[in-house]
Design a protein around this motif. Structure first.
Motif, short mmCIF file in Angstrom:
data_model
loop_
_atom_site.label_atom_id
_atom_site.label_comp_id
_atom_site.label_asym_id
_atom_site.label_seq_id
_atom_site.Cartn_x
_atom_site.Cartn_y
_atom_site.Cartn_z
N VAL A 1 43.82 27.66 39.82
CA VAL A 1 43.15 27.34 38.57
C VAL A 1 44.20 27.03 37.52
N GLU A 2 43.92 26.04 36.70
CA GLU A 2 44.82 25.69 35.60
C GLU A 2 44.08 25.72 34.28
N GLY A 3 44.79 26.03 33.24
CA GLY A 3 44.24 25.95 31.90
C GLY A 3 43.55 27.19 31.40
N THR A 4 43.69 28.30 32.12
CA THR A 4 43.10 29.55 31.68
C THR A 4 43.96 30.69 32.21
N SER A 5 43.82 31.86 31.61
CA SER A 5 44.57 33.00 32.12
C SER A 5 43.62 34.15 32.42
N ASN A 6 44.03 34.96 33.41
CA ASN A 6 43.25 36.12 33.84
C ASN A 6 41.79 35.80 34.16
N CYS B 1 35.61 27.86 46.24
CA CYS B 1 36.30 28.75 45.32
C CYS B 1 35.73 28.51 43.92
N ALA B 2 35.66 29.54 43.12
CA ALA B 2 35.16 29.41 41.75
C ALA B 2 35.93 30.34 40.83
N ILE C 1 40.15 23.41 38.56
CA ILE C 1 40.27 24.22 39.75
C ILE C 1 40.51 23.31 40.94
N HIS C 2 41.47 23.69 41.77
CA HIS C 2 41.85 22.87 42.91
C HIS C 2 41.72 23.67 44.18
N ARG D 1 45.27 37.69 46.16
CA ARG D 1 45.53 37.06 44.85
C ARG D 1 46.97 37.40 44.47
N PRO D 2 47.90 36.61 44.97
CA PRO D 2 49.31 36.92 44.71
C PRO D 2 49.76 36.57 43.29
N GLN D 3 49.07 35.64 42.65
CA GLN D 3 49.39 35.27 41.27
C GLN D 3 48.08 35.20 40.47
N ASP D 4 48.20 35.18 39.17
CA ASP D 4 47.02 35.25 38.30
C ASP D 4 46.00 34.17 38.60
N ARG D 5 46.50 32.95 38.90
CA ARG D 5 45.58 31.83 39.05
C ARG D 5 45.58 31.26 40.47
#
Lengths: 112, 111
Positions: A25-30, A91-92, A4-5, A68-72
């Motif tokens: 967030v990277e490496g996960t979806s939804n 952010c979390a 998470i950045h 939240r314009p995009q999933d991550r």
């Protein structure tokens, strides 16, 4: 692995100016996504959370908003900052309810 | 305006001793509990969690105990090290709700 950045790490803004803080967030979806504020020496206050694109729940009425314009991607915004908006913004993300939330390193916001 | 002069509860332990950090929660419907460690200037870091169908869970050098009868949660750290110095937060959530964080306890490890 998931990461998470948050950026920027620190920000100094004048009263009345706009705000945009970004979290990805990277490496996960939804993921579930969260914005918190932490005042000095205090616990975490939940501001917004999102369970999906375009779905935002607000916990505390104030002059901040989230999108939240995009999933991550989760964005915290304000049109006009107040002195009381100073604080440490975190952010979390989590995989769902009753799962650990994983935090970014936060943005230290100072309003002058 | 915001209050000033707020101080977190502080626990001071000697290096090598065991630490116990306590937390009282308020919602008897909570079924998920979690401990975080926060170092200065950083975001909280997940330590360990526990669900209400358990009363004890162990990790590496840490143990969480849950007493639902008195709504009490504790974090035990074995052989405390200087790197364990930080603020520790407990959090609870009832089903379908977001985490509710406590105010934190500052752990200071002295050599």
């Amino acid at each position: 692995s998931q990461t998470i950045h948050q950026w920027p790490a620190t920000l100094v803004q004048p009263v009345g100016s706009p705000l945009s803080l970004e979290c990805t967030v990277e490496g996960t979806s939804n993921p579930n996504l969260y914005w918190y504020r932490q005042a000095a020496g205090r616990g975490l206050q939940l501001l917004f959370y999102s369970v999906g694109i375009g779905q935002i729940s607000s916990e505390v009425p104030q002059n901040l908003s989230a999108s939240r314009p995009q999933d991550r991607q989760f964005i915290l915004s304000s049109k006009k900052l107040l002195l009381s908006d100073s604080g440490f913004y975190l952010c979390a993300w989590s995989g769902g309810d009753n799962q650990p939330q994983h935090f970014g390193d936060g943005t230290r916001l100072s309003i002058l | 305006g915001e209050s000033v002069g707020l101080h977190l509860p502080t626990l001071s332990v000697q290096e090598g001793d065991n630490s116990i950090i306590n937390c009282a929660y308020s919602n008897s419907a909570s079924d998920y509990f979690i401990w975080y460690k926060q170092e200065s200037g950083k975001g909280p870091q997940f330590i360990i969690d526990i669900r209400s169908n358990m009363d004890k869970r162990q990790g590496q050098r840490v143990t969480v105990l849950l007493n639902k009868t008195v709504k009490h949660l504790s974090l035990q750290i074995a052989a405390t090290q200087p790197g364990d110095s930080a603020v520790y937060f407990c959090a609870e959530s009832p089903p379908g709700y977001a985490l509710n964080f406590g105010k934190g306890t500052s752990l200071l490890v002295t050599p």
